[in-house]
Design an enzyme around this catalytic site. Structure first.
Site, PDB file in Angstrom:
ATOM      1  N   GLU A  34       1.639 -70.071   8.950  1.00  0.00           N
ATOM      2  CA  GLU A  34       1.309 -69.451   7.537  1.00  0.00           C
ATOM      3  C   GLU A  34       0.548 -68.122   7.463  1.00  0.00           C
ATOM      4  O   GLU A  34       1.096 -67.020   6.991  1.00  0.00           O
ATOM      5  CB  GLU A  34       0.611 -70.603   6.795  1.00  0.00           C
ATOM      6  CG  GLU A  34       0.517 -69.842   5.436  1.00  0.00           C
ATOM      7  CD  GLU A  34      -0.561 -70.936   4.414  1.00  0.00           C
ATOM      8  OE1 GLU A  34      -0.097 -71.978   4.122  1.00  0.00           O
ATOM      9  OE2 GLU A  34      -1.655 -70.490   4.267  1.00  0.00           O
ATOM     10  N   SER A  74      -4.433 -73.664   6.054  1.00  0.00           N
ATOM     11  CA  SER A  74      -3.477 -74.243   6.873  1.00  0.00           C
ATOM     12  C   SER A  74      -2.904 -73.312   7.846  1.00  0.00           C
ATOM     13  O   SER A  74      -2.625 -72.174   7.275  1.00  0.00           O
ATOM     14  CB  SER A  74      -2.446 -74.837   6.043  1.00  0.00           C
ATOM     15  OG  SER A  74      -2.557 -75.778   5.006  1.00  0.00           O
ATOM     16  N   ARG A 115       5.160 -70.375  -0.070  1.00  0.00           N
ATOM     17  CA  ARG A 115       4.518 -69.645   0.882  1.00  0.00           C
ATOM     18  C   ARG A 115       5.278 -68.360   1.058  1.00  0.00           C
ATOM     19  O   ARG A 115       5.217 -68.110   2.535  1.00  0.00           O
ATOM     20  CB  ARG A 115       4.175 -70.434   2.156  1.00  0.00           C
ATOM     21  CG  ARG A 115       3.310 -71.497   1.712  1.00  0.00           C
ATOM     22  CD  ARG A 115       1.933 -71.093   1.216  1.00  0.00           C
ATOM     23  NE  ARG A 115       0.966 -72.190   1.215  1.00  0.00           N
ATOM     24  CZ  ARG A 115       0.784 -73.084   0.238  1.00  0.00           C
ATOM     25  NH1 ARG A 115       1.569 -72.848  -0.959  1.00  0.00           N
ATOM     26  NH2 ARG A 115      -0.192 -74.060   0.050  1.00  0.00           N
TER      27      ARG A 115
HETATM   28  P1  FAD Z   1      -5.693 -61.451   3.385  1.00  0.00           P
HETATM   29  O1  FAD Z   1      -5.931 -62.578   4.413  1.00  0.00           O
HETATM   30  O2  FAD Z   1      -6.602 -60.304   3.720  1.00  0.00           O
HETATM   31  O3  FAD Z   1      -4.205 -60.939   3.543  1.00  0.00           O
HETATM   32  C1  FAD Z   1      -2.916 -61.860   3.876  1.00  0.00           C
HETATM   33  C2  FAD Z   1      -1.719 -61.183   3.891  1.00  0.00           C
HETATM   34  O4  FAD Z   1      -1.463 -60.586   2.532  1.00  0.00           O
HETATM   35  C3  FAD Z   1      -1.684 -60.068   4.819  1.00  0.00           C
HETATM   36  O5  FAD Z   1      -0.316 -59.812   5.351  1.00  0.00           O
HETATM   37  C4  FAD Z   1      -2.107 -58.893   4.055  1.00  0.00           C
HETATM   38  O6  FAD Z   1      -1.589 -57.479   4.757  1.00  0.00           O
HETATM   39  C5  FAD Z   1      -1.384 -59.057   2.611  1.00  0.00           C
HETATM   40  N1  FAD Z   1      -2.057 -58.490   1.290  1.00  0.00           N
HETATM   41  C6  FAD Z   1      -3.175 -59.010   1.207  1.00  0.00           C
HETATM   42  N2  FAD Z   1      -3.678 -58.129   0.033  1.00  0.00           N
HETATM   43  C7  FAD Z   1      -2.583 -57.210  -0.114  1.00  0.00           C
HETATM   44  C8  FAD Z   1      -2.176 -56.487  -1.217  1.00  0.00           C
HETATM   45  N3  FAD Z   1      -2.807 -56.044  -2.349  1.00  0.00           N
HETATM   46  N4  FAD Z   1      -0.874 -55.868  -1.370  1.00  0.00           N
HETATM   47  C9  FAD Z   1      -0.050 -55.992  -0.002  1.00  0.00           C
HETATM   48  N5  FAD Z   1      -0.380 -56.964   0.655  1.00  0.00           N
HETATM   49  C10 FAD Z   1      -1.515 -57.630   0.691  1.00  0.00           C
HETATM   50  N6  FAD Z   1      -3.333 -70.522   0.473  1.00  0.00           N
HETATM   51  C11 FAD Z   1      -2.691 -71.181  -0.408  1.00  0.00           C
HETATM   52  O7  FAD Z   1      -1.527 -70.812  -0.769  1.00  0.00           O
HETATM   53  N7  FAD Z   1      -3.026 -72.510  -1.016  1.00  0.00           N
HETATM   54  C12 FAD Z   1      -4.379 -72.869  -0.442  1.00  0.00           C
HETATM   55  O8  FAD Z   1      -4.625 -74.198  -0.903  1.00  0.00           O
HETATM   56  C13 FAD Z   1      -5.088 -72.382   0.419  1.00  0.00           C
HETATM   57  N8  FAD Z   1      -6.284 -72.970   0.933  1.00  0.00           N
HETATM   58  C14 FAD Z   1      -6.843 -72.216   1.810  1.00  0.00           C
HETATM   59  C15 FAD Z   1      -8.144 -72.666   2.185  1.00  0.00           C
HETATM   60  C16 FAD Z   1      -9.037 -72.063   3.073  1.00  0.00           C
HETATM   61  C17 FAD Z   1     -10.203 -72.663   3.514  1.00  0.00           C
HETATM   62  C18 FAD Z   1      -8.405 -70.847   3.632  1.00  0.00           C
HETATM   63  C19 FAD Z   1      -9.361 -69.991   4.503  1.00  0.00           C
HETATM   64  C20 FAD Z   1      -7.304 -70.225   3.243  1.00  0.00           C
HETATM   65  C21 FAD Z   1      -6.558 -71.038   2.213  1.00  0.00           C
HETATM   66  N9  FAD Z   1      -5.365 -70.404   1.917  1.00  0.00           N
HETATM   67  C22 FAD Z   1      -4.628 -71.101   0.943  1.00  0.00           C
HETATM   68  C23 FAD Z   1      -4.743 -69.142   2.416  1.00  0.00           C
HETATM   69  C24 FAD Z   1      -5.318 -67.838   1.520  1.00  0.00           C
HETATM   70  O9  FAD Z   1      -6.423 -68.201   0.950  1.00  0.00           O
HETATM   71  C25 FAD Z   1      -4.295 -67.237   0.966  1.00  0.00           C
HETATM   72  O10 FAD Z   1      -3.078 -66.901   1.505  1.00  0.00           O
HETATM   73  C26 FAD Z   1      -4.999 -65.949   0.111  1.00  0.00           C
HETATM   74  O11 FAD Z   1      -4.079 -65.468  -0.946  1.00  0.00           O
HETATM   75  C27 FAD Z   1      -5.202 -64.914   1.082  1.00  0.00           C
HETATM   76  O12 FAD Z   1      -6.068 -63.771   0.533  1.00  0.00           O
HETATM   77  P2  FAD Z   1      -6.935 -62.782   1.175  1.00  0.00           P
HETATM   78  O13 FAD Z   1      -7.344 -61.777   0.310  1.00  0.00           O
HETATM   79  O14 FAD Z   1      -7.698 -63.281   1.990  1.00  0.00           O
HETATM   80  O15 FAD Z   1      -5.420 -61.935   2.047  1.00  0.00           O
HETATM   81  N1  EPU Z   2      -2.395 -85.738   6.676  1.00  0.00           N
HETATM   82  C1  EPU Z   2      -2.333 -86.094   7.881  1.00  0.00           C
HETATM   83  N2  EPU Z   2      -3.272 -85.795   8.637  1.00  0.00           N
HETATM   84  C2  EPU Z   2      -4.211 -85.073   8.170  1.00  0.00           C
HETATM   85  C3  EPU Z   2      -4.339 -84.300   6.885  1.00  0.00           C
HETATM   86  C4  EPU Z   2      -3.353 -84.647   6.107  1.00  0.00           C
HETATM   87  O1  EPU Z   2      -1.251 -86.764   8.286  1.00  0.00           O
HETATM   88  O2  EPU Z   2      -5.053 -84.575   9.075  1.00  0.00           O
HETATM   89  C5  EPU Z   2      -1.292 -86.080   5.766  1.00  0.00           C
HETATM   90  C6  EPU Z   2      -1.854 -86.696   4.373  1.00  0.00           C
HETATM   91  O3  EPU Z   2      -1.708 -88.154   4.644  1.00  0.00           O
HETATM   92  C7  EPU Z   2      -1.053 -86.371   3.386  1.00  0.00           C
HETATM   93  C8  EPU Z   2      -0.110 -85.051   3.680  1.00  0.00           C
HETATM   94  O4  EPU Z   2      -0.524 -84.963   5.015  1.00  0.00           O
HETATM   95  O5  EPU Z   2      -0.268 -87.227   2.882  1.00  0.00           O
HETATM   96  C9  EPU Z   2      -0.474 -83.547   3.028  1.00  0.00           C
HETATM   97  O6  EPU Z   2      -1.835 -83.515   3.189  1.00  0.00           O
HETATM   98  P1  EPU Z   2      -2.419 -82.474   2.163  1.00  0.00           P
HETATM   99  O7  EPU Z   2      -2.681 -83.045   0.731  1.00  0.00           O
HETATM  100  O8  EPU Z   2      -3.958 -82.108   2.700  1.00  0.00           O
HETATM  101  O9  EPU Z   2      -1.604 -81.264   1.902  1.00  0.00           O
HETATM  102  P2  EPU Z   2      -0.980 -80.291   3.212  1.00  0.00           P
HETATM  103  O10 EPU Z   2       0.485 -80.501   3.034  1.00  0.00           O
HETATM  104  O11 EPU Z   2      -1.838 -80.525   4.479  1.00  0.00           O
HETATM  105  C10 EPU Z   2      -0.906 -78.412   1.439  1.00  0.00           C
HETATM  106  C11 EPU Z   2      -0.982 -76.868   1.731  1.00  0.00           C
HETATM  107  C12 EPU Z   2      -2.509 -76.268   1.287  1.00  0.00           C
HETATM  108  C13 EPU Z   2      -3.024 -76.951  -0.068  1.00  0.00           C
HETATM  109  C14 EPU Z   2      -2.865 -78.425  -0.131  1.00  0.00           C
HETATM  110  C15 EPU Z   2      -2.956 -79.025  -1.381  1.00  0.00           C
HETATM  111  C16 EPU Z   2       0.727 -75.982   2.913  1.00  0.00           C
HETATM  112  C17 EPU Z   2       0.730 -75.100   4.514  1.00  0.00           C
HETATM  113  N3  EPU Z   2      -0.678 -76.171   2.802  1.00  0.00           N
HETATM  114  O12 EPU Z   2      -1.415 -78.840   2.538  1.00  0.00           O
HETATM  115  O13 EPU Z   2      -2.926 -75.046   1.458  1.00  0.00           O
HETATM  116  O14 EPU Z   2      -4.151 -76.789  -0.486  1.00  0.00           O
HETATM  117  O15 EPU Z   2      -1.271 -78.848   0.308  1.00  0.00           O
HETATM  118  O16 EPU Z   2      -1.746 -78.510  -2.478  1.00  0.00           O
HETATM  119  O17 EPU Z   2       1.651 -75.685   2.135  1.00  0.00           O
HETATM  120  C18 EPU Z   2      -3.102 -73.109   2.792  1.00  0.00           C
HETATM  121  O18 EPU Z   2      -2.002 -72.955   2.510  1.00  0.00           O
HETATM  122  O19 EPU Z   2      -3.800 -72.652   3.453  1.00  0.00           O
HETATM  123  C19 EPU Z   2      -3.483 -74.342   2.364  1.00  0.00           C
HETATM  124  C20 EPU Z   2      -4.713 -75.048   2.377  1.00  0.00           C
END
Ligand code: FAD
Ligand code: EPU
Length: 349
Positions: free
Chosen positions: A336, A240, A167
């Site tokens: 994050e 997250s 991240r």
């Molecule tokens: P924004 O939210 O618009 O921007 C995020 C940051 O990036 C800001 O600092 C912005 O200034 C910068 N930025 C954006 N575009 C550019 C660019 N072109 N050049 C320079 N800077 C830029 N993330 C994960 O890694 N794994 C996950 O599993 C994951 N699951 C998610 C689930 C949900 C339901 C949600 C809502 C979010 C999740 N995220 C996850 C976070 C998010 O999806 C990512 O961080 C994604 O890359 C953000 O994209 P965005 O276009 O919305 O960026």
């Molecule tokens: N868990 C709990 N309580 C909860 C949910 C999860 O105790 O309410 C425990 C579960 O038991 C599990 C562990 O947490 O063992 C991990 O949970 P999960 O698999 O949901 O993954 P996470 O670590 O919570 C991360 C990323 C997610 C990504 C998933 C899958 C970060 C900060 N988050 O979540 O990314 O989708 O793994 O790879 O690293 C995001 O970055 O926005 C995001 C959603």
């Protein structure tokens, strides 16, 4: 054609997935990377605060943005090289990330399937080196093309120069300096599928798939995600809210001995990564709600806006959550999403 369009005093409420109210003093929609140099000659952009805005899925607005929000709309994608075993795919910043995942899988290119359904744009994907289910985008990045504000030019950075981490990246550390305009990914046609993350094999089995291909994995991941995470179109959230904390092995061992169910994973440099969700749930926050700011029922790591919560209310809740985890476990949680208009300082709780 200038390649950009300016508007003043623009609402950002529909442009962030937390769906909190906020405004930008100015907004620039940019449709060509080569327009950025000209755009940055305006005094307000050259000297003032600039925010590159993708789909707003990793942002929390704690205040209005007093500068210029830049939205990149160019969204082209093509294969620029193909040696039979691998192809180089160049995608522009404004493309939706999941559309890129589908586009590559439809062409028989594998690798991105575990990152299906991550919200946001291609341009944001290297900012925090998005990852899910055991795979990070950095594994495939060959180059990132980015406009560099201090030189006024687009630079091509090789993956090794992007300082990618969990991240984390160079771009995340220097947000005022870079506008990512495009990215090149090297994707193979054949590669062993990554099915080790908890729940993936079980989901494939539930789908009745016994010889999975990348498409099946993308579908399995999409099903898990849809179940596990609230849909921002229904309930505002930014995924997250905290990173999983990386701590020294000694502290991890101590915590694990005291709390045997705490999930502990290997981290970089011999350190350990703890589950932030587990720590937050253990402090009793899961499903908590105060006004419209809350912690998701499905997942303790996701802060949610039940409707009318403001950015400052969500930030206040985040600080209280982090404060209680620190007090109980001695572990600091780092947000994050990028917080606009405030500093996250959990000692203020
Ligand atoms: P924004 O939210 O618009 O921007 C995020 C940051 O990036 C800001 O600092 C912005 O200034 C910068 N930025 C954006 N575009 C550019 C660019 N072109 N050049 C320079 N800077 C830029 N993330 C994960 O890694 N794994 C996950 O599993 C994951 N699951 C998610 C689930 C949900 C339901 C949600 C809502 C979010 C999740 N995220 C996850 C976070 C998010 O999806 C990512 O961080 C994604 O890359 C953000 O994209 P965005 O276009 O919305 O960026
Ligand atoms: N868990 C709990 N309580 C909860 C949910 C999860 O105790 O309410 C425990 C579960 O038991 C599990 C562990 O947490 O063992 C991990 O949970 P999960 O698999 O949901 O993954 P996470 O670590 O919570 C991360 C990323 C997610 C990504 C998933 C899958 C970060 C900060 N988050 O979540 O990314 O989708 O793994 O790879 O690293 C995001 O970055 O926005 C995001 C959603």
């Amino acid at each position: 054609m200038s390649g950009y369009q300016l508007a003043e005093d623009v609402s950002l409420a529909g442009r962030n997935t937390f769906r909190v109210p906020a405004r930008a003093a100015m907004m620039a929609d940019v449709s060509r990377a080569d327009a950025l140099a000209e755009l940055f000659e305006f005094a307000s952009l050259r000297d003032g605060p600039v925010l590159v805005l993708g789909e707003g899925s990793n942002l929390l607005f704690a205040a209005d943005f007093p500068g210029v929000a830049i939205c990149l709309t160019m969204a082209g994608v093509r294969i620029t090289q193909d040696d039979g075993d691998t192809a180089l795919v160049r995608a522009e910043a404004g493309m939706n990330w999941n559309d890129l995942v589908s586009w590559t899988l439809a062409r028989g290119l594998v690798g991105l399937e575990n990152m299906a359904l991550i919200p946001g744009t291609v341009g944001a994907s290297p900012i925090q080196n998005i990852g899910a289910y055991g795979v990070e985008v950095g594994e495939f990045i060959e180059t990132v093309e980015a406009f560099q504000r201090d030189t006024g030019q687009v630079k091509r950075l090789a993956r090794e120069d992007c300082a990618l981490g969990y991240r984390d990246s160079l771009f995340k550390r220097e947000p005022e300096r870079w506008v990512v305009t495009a990215m090149e990914l090297r994707l193979p046609r054949r590669r062993e599928l990554r099915l080790d993350y908890a729940g993936v094999k079980e989901e494939l089995a539930a789908m009745g798939v016994d010889a999975p291909r990348a498409m099946h994995v993308a579908e399995a991941i999409s099903r898990i995600r849809t179940r596990k995470l609230p849909n921002p179109a229904v309930l505002g959230n930014a995924g997250s809210f905290f990173k999983n904390p990386v701590v020294d092995a000694a502290l991890a061992d101590e915590l694990k001995a005291a709390h045997p169910t705490l999930p502990v994973f290997p981290g970089p440099d011999g350190q350990r990564k703890l589950s932030a969700a587990w720590l937050i749930e253990a402090c009793g926050w899961k499903g908590f709600r105060e006004g419209d700011a809350g912690v998701a029922q499905q997942h303790a790591l996701v802060l949610v806006n039940h409707g009318q919560a403001s950015g400052p209310q969500l930030l206040d809740l985040a600080r209280r959550v982090a404060g209680s985890v620190r007090e109980r476990f001695g572990v600091s949680l780092e947000p994050e999403p990028r917080i606009i208009g405030a500093r996250f300082d959990d000692t203020g709780a």
